[in-house]
Design a protein around this motif. Sequence first.
Motif, PDB file in Angstrom:
ATOM      1  N   ARG A 169       0.845  -1.187   0.000  1.00  0.00           N
ATOM      2  CA  ARG A 169       0.000   0.000   0.000  1.00  0.00           C
ATOM      3  C   ARG A 169       0.884   1.241   0.000  1.00  0.00           C
ATOM      4  O   ARG A 169       1.864   1.317   0.757  1.00  0.00           O
ATOM      5  CB  ARG A 169      -0.905   0.026   1.239  1.00  0.00           C
ATOM      6  CG  ARG A 169      -1.957  -1.080   1.267  1.00  0.00           C
ATOM      7  CD  ARG A 169      -3.042  -0.848   0.228  1.00  0.00           C
ATOM      8  NE  ARG A 169      -4.118  -1.818   0.317  1.00  0.00           N
ATOM      9  CZ  ARG A 169      -4.162  -2.954  -0.345  1.00  0.00           C
ATOM     10  NH1 ARG A 169      -3.152  -3.290  -1.150  1.00  0.00           N
ATOM     11  NH2 ARG A 169      -5.196  -3.769  -0.228  1.00  0.00           N
ATOM     12  N   SER A 170       0.549   2.213  -0.814  1.00  0.00           N
ATOM     13  CA  SER A 170       1.280   3.470  -0.868  1.00  0.00           C
ATOM     14  C   SER A 170       0.716   4.440   0.163  1.00  0.00           C
ATOM     15  O   SER A 170      -0.502   4.615   0.268  1.00  0.00           O
ATOM     16  CB  SER A 170       1.188   4.090  -2.268  1.00  0.00           C
ATOM     17  OG  SER A 170       1.757   5.391  -2.259  1.00  0.00           O
ATOM     18  N   LEU A 171       1.616   5.073   0.920  1.00  0.00           N
ATOM     19  CA  LEU A 171       1.220   6.140   1.835  1.00  0.00           C
ATOM     20  C   LEU A 171       1.449   7.507   1.217  1.00  0.00           C
ATOM     21  O   LEU A 171       1.258   8.530   1.862  1.00  0.00           O
ATOM     22  CB  LEU A 171       1.996   6.027   3.158  1.00  0.00           C
ATOM     23  CG  LEU A 171       1.800   4.737   3.955  1.00  0.00           C
ATOM     24  CD1 LEU A 171       2.531   4.834   5.284  1.00  0.00           C
ATOM     25  CD2 LEU A 171       0.327   4.436   4.171  1.00  0.00           C
ATOM     26  N   ARG A 213       0.557  -3.879   4.157  1.00  0.00           N
ATOM     27  CA  ARG A 213      -0.659  -3.876   4.987  1.00  0.00           C
ATOM     28  C   ARG A 213      -1.063  -5.321   5.275  1.00  0.00           C
ATOM     29  O   ARG A 213      -1.236  -6.129   4.367  1.00  0.00           O
ATOM     30  CB  ARG A 213      -1.769  -3.135   4.231  1.00  0.00           C
ATOM     31  CG  ARG A 213      -3.115  -3.043   4.893  1.00  0.00           C
ATOM     32  CD  ARG A 213      -3.163  -2.103   6.073  1.00  0.00           C
ATOM     33  NE  ARG A 213      -2.409  -0.882   5.937  1.00  0.00           N
ATOM     34  CZ  ARG A 213      -2.828   0.236   5.316  1.00  0.00           C
ATOM     35  NH1 ARG A 213      -4.023   0.258   4.748  1.00  0.00           N
ATOM     36  NH2 ARG A 213      -2.052   1.313   5.284  1.00  0.00           N
ATOM     37  N   VAL A 214      -1.242  -5.655   6.555  1.00  0.00           N
ATOM     38  CA  VAL A 214      -1.612  -7.002   6.971  1.00  0.00           C
ATOM     39  C   VAL A 214      -3.035  -7.010   7.540  1.00  0.00           C
ATOM     40  O   VAL A 214      -3.889  -7.777   7.108  1.00  0.00           O
ATOM     41  CB  VAL A 214      -0.605  -7.549   8.005  1.00  0.00           C
ATOM     42  CG1 VAL A 214      -0.967  -8.980   8.400  1.00  0.00           C
ATOM     43  CG2 VAL A 214       0.820  -7.485   7.455  1.00  0.00           C
ATOM     44  N   HIS A 239       3.617  -3.241   8.013  1.00  0.00           N
ATOM     45  CA  HIS A 239       5.046  -3.528   8.013  1.00  0.00           C
ATOM     46  C   HIS A 239       5.739  -2.458   7.170  1.00  0.00           C
ATOM     47  O   HIS A 239       5.513  -2.366   5.960  1.00  0.00           O
ATOM     48  CB  HIS A 239       5.277  -4.925   7.430  1.00  0.00           C
ATOM     49  CG  HIS A 239       6.697  -5.387   7.481  1.00  0.00           C
ATOM     50  ND1 HIS A 239       7.072  -6.641   7.072  1.00  0.00           N
ATOM     51  CD2 HIS A 239       7.846  -4.786   7.889  1.00  0.00           C
ATOM     52  CE1 HIS A 239       8.381  -6.789   7.215  1.00  0.00           C
ATOM     53  NE2 HIS A 239       8.870  -5.669   7.711  1.00  0.00           N
ATOM     54  N   MET A 240       6.563  -1.635   7.815  1.00  0.00           N
ATOM     55  CA  MET A 240       7.277  -0.545   7.137  1.00  0.00           C
ATOM     56  C   MET A 240       8.666  -1.020   6.726  1.00  0.00           C
ATOM     57  O   MET A 240       9.454  -1.467   7.561  1.00  0.00           O
ATOM     58  CB  MET A 240       7.417   0.662   8.076  1.00  0.00           C
ATOM     59  CG  MET A 240       6.114   1.173   8.645  1.00  0.00           C
ATOM     60  SD  MET A 240       6.341   2.563   9.813  1.00  0.00           S
ATOM     61  CE  MET A 240       7.095   1.721  11.215  1.00  0.00           C
ATOM     62  N   SER A 293       8.230  15.128   0.857  1.00  0.00           N
ATOM     63  CA  SER A 293       7.002  14.463   0.424  1.00  0.00           C
ATOM     64  C   SER A 293       6.885  13.048   0.980  1.00  0.00           C
ATOM     65  O   SER A 293       5.787  12.474   1.001  1.00  0.00           O
ATOM     66  CB  SER A 293       6.947  14.420  -1.108  1.00  0.00           C
ATOM     67  OG  SER A 293       8.053  13.700  -1.639  1.00  0.00           O
ATOM     68  N   VAL A 294       8.004  12.463   1.439  1.00  0.00           N
ATOM     69  CA  VAL A 294       7.970  11.127   2.027  1.00  0.00           C
ATOM     70  C   VAL A 294       7.402  11.167   3.445  1.00  0.00           C
ATOM     71  O   VAL A 294       6.858  10.174   3.932  1.00  0.00           O
ATOM     72  CB  VAL A 294       9.381  10.501   2.014  1.00  0.00           C
ATOM     73  CG1 VAL A 294       9.409   9.155   2.707  1.00  0.00           C
ATOM     74  CG2 VAL A 294       9.875  10.349   0.581  1.00  0.00           C
TER      75      VAL A 294
END
Length: 297
Positions: A11-13, A21-22, A39-40, A52-53
Amino acid sequence: MIEMVIEQRRRSLGGGLEVGRVLPFAKRRMVGPFVFFDHMGPLDMAPGVPASVDVRPHPHIGLSTVTYLFSGEVMHRDSVGSQTPIRPHEVNWMTAGSGITHSERFEKARAQGDRLHGIQAWVALPQAEEETNPSFSHHEGADLPQWSDAGVHGTLIAGTAYGLSAGARTLSPLFYAHLDLEPGAVAEIPTGHTERAVYIAAGAVELDGARYEAGKMLVLSGDASSLRAAEASKVMVLGGEPLGERYLYWNFVSSSKERLAQAAADWRAGRMKLPDLDHDEFIPLPDEPAPPAPSFS
């Protein structure tokens, strides 16, 4: 015995930051009070990484966020006045309750580069505590009991397990621990809770005669009590008592759809206070009806 295997979905943040994403998952919304599990990384971040991150200020209600890093550093700022960097093997525990806003910035990475790797979980609050006052606490050292035995190196992040208790104040019965496993090590999975799971953050483990690789959550049933490391591995064990149905919309969690709608309206109207030290930007409400019926993927 394994009831279900959940594989992380990318998944994009936004801004180039992705997570695995779990939870929540279509067929399994929660494990005990754990209603969200991301999980990052691992992600190498070069010096000068753009702003922007960063995760700009955004709101929460009805939950506690639990951030734990294997590597890297994140700067946390929130609307109750906290400004605290989190580093490996530390815990940021933020209880949103009636409402809080916060940001997560990669300031160390911007200055000198970094390798981000960790887990952010959300713990739903009991219905009687959903509107508790917002708060933040940072935990390290003696607040996170550690042990080593026969190739298992453990850190208790929250709750009670392995005969130990962690320092963060929890509002319902739960356990949450990080296990570093040497190849061939056999680790105990805490029992005594109605719902339990194992997440493999790195490496591979064997359970019930099968091998499972990194990126999978094994939701347990019955009395499964141990796993074996097929190689050097990082594993999270978690669980607790179910709290009843919870609805999610964006960053909000509640036992009431009406409360979700109120939170969305409050954020849209600018009625939720931004962090004092980080108030010049924010993430707008998603451009969609609020709140929709619960939907997970």
